[in-house]
Design a protein around this motif. Structure first.
Motif, PDB file in Angstrom:
ATOM      1  N   UNK A 321      19.838  70.323 -69.497  1.00  0.00           N
ATOM      2  CA  UNK A 321      20.978  70.870 -70.233  1.00  0.00           C
ATOM      3  C   UNK A 321      21.767  69.715 -70.848  1.00  0.00           C
ATOM      4  N   UNK A 322      22.123  69.776 -72.132  1.00  0.00           N
ATOM      5  CA  UNK A 322      22.959  68.723 -72.719  1.00  0.00           C
ATOM      6  C   UNK A 322      24.294  68.596 -71.981  1.00  0.00           C
ATOM      7  N   UNK A 323      24.751  67.361 -71.804  1.00  0.00           N
ATOM      8  CA  UNK A 323      25.923  67.077 -70.980  1.00  0.00           C
ATOM      9  C   UNK A 323      26.952  66.295 -71.785  1.00  0.00           C
ATOM     10  N   UNK A 324      28.225  66.675 -71.638  1.00  0.00           N
ATOM     11  CA  UNK A 324      29.354  65.857 -72.067  1.00  0.00           C
ATOM     12  C   UNK A 324      30.203  65.590 -70.833  1.00  0.00           C
ATOM     13  N   UNK A 325      30.381  64.315 -70.494  1.00  0.00           N
ATOM     14  CA  UNK A 325      31.226  63.935 -69.357  1.00  0.00           C
ATOM     15  C   UNK A 325      32.395  63.120 -69.894  1.00  0.00           C
ATOM     16  N   UNK A 354      26.265  62.562 -72.997  1.00  0.00           N
ATOM     17  CA  UNK A 354      27.253  61.743 -73.706  1.00  0.00           C
ATOM     18  C   UNK A 354      28.413  61.474 -72.771  1.00  0.00           C
ATOM     19  N   UNK A 355      28.814  60.240 -72.676  1.00  0.00           N
ATOM     20  CA  UNK A 355      29.931  59.864 -71.826  1.00  0.00           C
ATOM     21  C   UNK A 355      31.087  59.422 -72.716  1.00  0.00           C
ATOM     22  N   UNK A 356      32.249  60.037 -72.527  1.00  0.00           N
ATOM     23  CA  UNK A 356      33.449  59.697 -73.281  1.00  0.00           C
ATOM     24  C   UNK A 356      34.497  59.198 -72.299  1.00  0.00           C
TER      25      UNK A 356
END
Length: 414
Positions: A321-325, A354-356
């Motif tokens: 699953x695509x992840x945004x953290x 993707x880590x922000x």
């Protein structure tokens, strides 16, 4: 004007599941058999007391229904679960103005008071993509879903349906291992058939803090072994947003994460919400001397390593699953390193993450819709859902790597 029948009754906790299970068939029998029946609304007053608010078109319809009693087996089955009727009153409803369509309703996915969710629908016909929102608060009973309604309102404004879930938490019966995990799994699966306005092929999970951990765990359910709580999901999410979450439970256990709850007078993180249930604090405080993670997982990491393999995101099998953290560098409650570690694990497993990192961001900055980072969150959700929509329209078309946010180096927001 219409007639309201207001009946208060008691049901023992042992009979509550049977009462709720019998309710849908009873209502169908009323619709088929009772002239003038308009609607029924069941309200829980406390652990054993319920208010049933039934609307009829007129007095004659109400009288006819009372005369029929339990004339159908579905109605008799429901009545049999009730221990006692404590009050039964008649009233008249006066409509002072036209009511618009209901944009939110509370739905039970289980018999316990915390096994509920609030379903918000945006304007329009749908079907709407869905964001499942999971609130945080150390997995503890003091905090509930009300703390994250600003996020819910903003997401609804973007045109998403939102399922803001509650779950049993540490400090209340059934909270911790395995109830908390079973509840989150059941709440997500409850989307299946919940409302025809929902596009359950486009579901994004979003959670903050402890809720971010639970949302992340829920995204990996399809990869869990059969013996693990929450395996065999009915809903397959298409994206995951983790906001300031403790994603390494083994590290959290080693650091006695949550032990600060033993002191109710300790200074809370900046912008932390007030406790919704302050009465639960003494119960939790008496349990968390060694940290709260062993209460959530039911053991220390060295005692039951299998449970950490099933519940700690940094150890879970790939979710696909695509992840945004998203994590603030000044997070006072949860180390940002735990989010970075999880994203590194996802990308090492060949996944999309993707880590922000929010420069100077606190624990609650990441759930303030007015904070600059929030447009990154909603923009990412837009992209993921648009990509899924494209797949639904043209399932034979290979997905371009540009349609779903891919792994990037840490992004600083000032």
């Amino acid at each position: 004007m219409s007639v309201l029948e207001m009946t208060t009754f008691t049901v023992t906790p042992q009979n509550t599941p049977a009462m709720l299970a019998a309710r849908p068939a009873m209502l169908e029998a009323f619709r088929a058999d009772r002239r003038g029946f308009v609607s029924a609304r069941l309200t829980r007053i406390d652990e054993t007391t319920w208010l049933d608010l039934v609307e009829w078109t007129d007095d004659a319809a109400w009288d006819e229904s009372r005369a029929k009693g339990a004339n159908r087996p579905e109605i008799a089955t429901f009545f049999a679960t009730i221990d006692a009727v404590t009050a039964s009153d008649r009233g008249l409803r006066y409509d002072d103005g036209a009511d618009g369509p209901r944009s939110v309703r509370t739905v039970a996915y289980g018999p316990e008071p915390s096994q509920v969710g609030e379903l918000y629908l945006p304007d329009g016909e749908g079907p709407f993509p869905v964001v499942v929102v999971v609130h945080g608060g150390y997995w503890a009973a003091m905090w509930d879903r009300r703390q994250i309604t600003d996020v819910v309102d903003d997401l609804v404004g973007h045109g998403y349906a939102v399922w803001n879930i509650e779950y049993r938490r540490i400090g209340e019966p059934g909270g911790g291992w395995p109830g908390t995990f079973l509840d989150v799994a059941a709440a997500v699966d409850a989307l299946d058939g919940l409302d025809p306005a929902l596009d359950t092929g486009r579901v994004v999970l979003l959670g903050h803090s402890a809720g971010g951990h639970l949302a992340t765990w829920a995204a990996h359910r399809a990869a869990l072994p059969p013996q693990a709580p929450g395996s065999r999901p009915r809903i397959d999410p298409v994206g995951l947003v983790s906001l300031g979450a403790p994603l390494d439970l083994r590290a959290a256990d080693a650091e006695a994460f949550g032990a600060a709850l033993a002191d109710p007078d300790a200074a809370p993180p900046k912008d932390a919400p007030d406790a919704a249930r302050p009465g639960a604090w003494p119960v939790v405080a008496g349990l968390v001397g060694a940290g709260i993670v062993p209460l959530l997982v039911g053991a220390r990491a060295d005692e039951r390593p299998d449970r950490y393999t099933w519940t700690s995101p940094t150890e879970l099998a790939p979710a696909g699953v695509p992840v945004l953290a998203v994590h603030g560098t000044a997070d006072e409650a949860v180390p940002a390193a735990w989010s970075r570690r999880y994203v590194d694990k996802v990308t090492a497993d060949g996944g999309t993450a993707r880590y922000v990192e929010v420069e100077g961001g606190t624990h609650f900055d990441v759930v303030h819709p007015e904070h600059p980072v929030w447009t990154t969150v909603t923009g990412w959700i837009d992209q993921v859902l648009a990509a899924r929509r494209q797949q639904q329209r043209w399932p034979a078309t290979a997905q371009s790597s540009s349609t779903v946010p891919g792994p990037i180096s840490p992004l600083l927001h000032r």
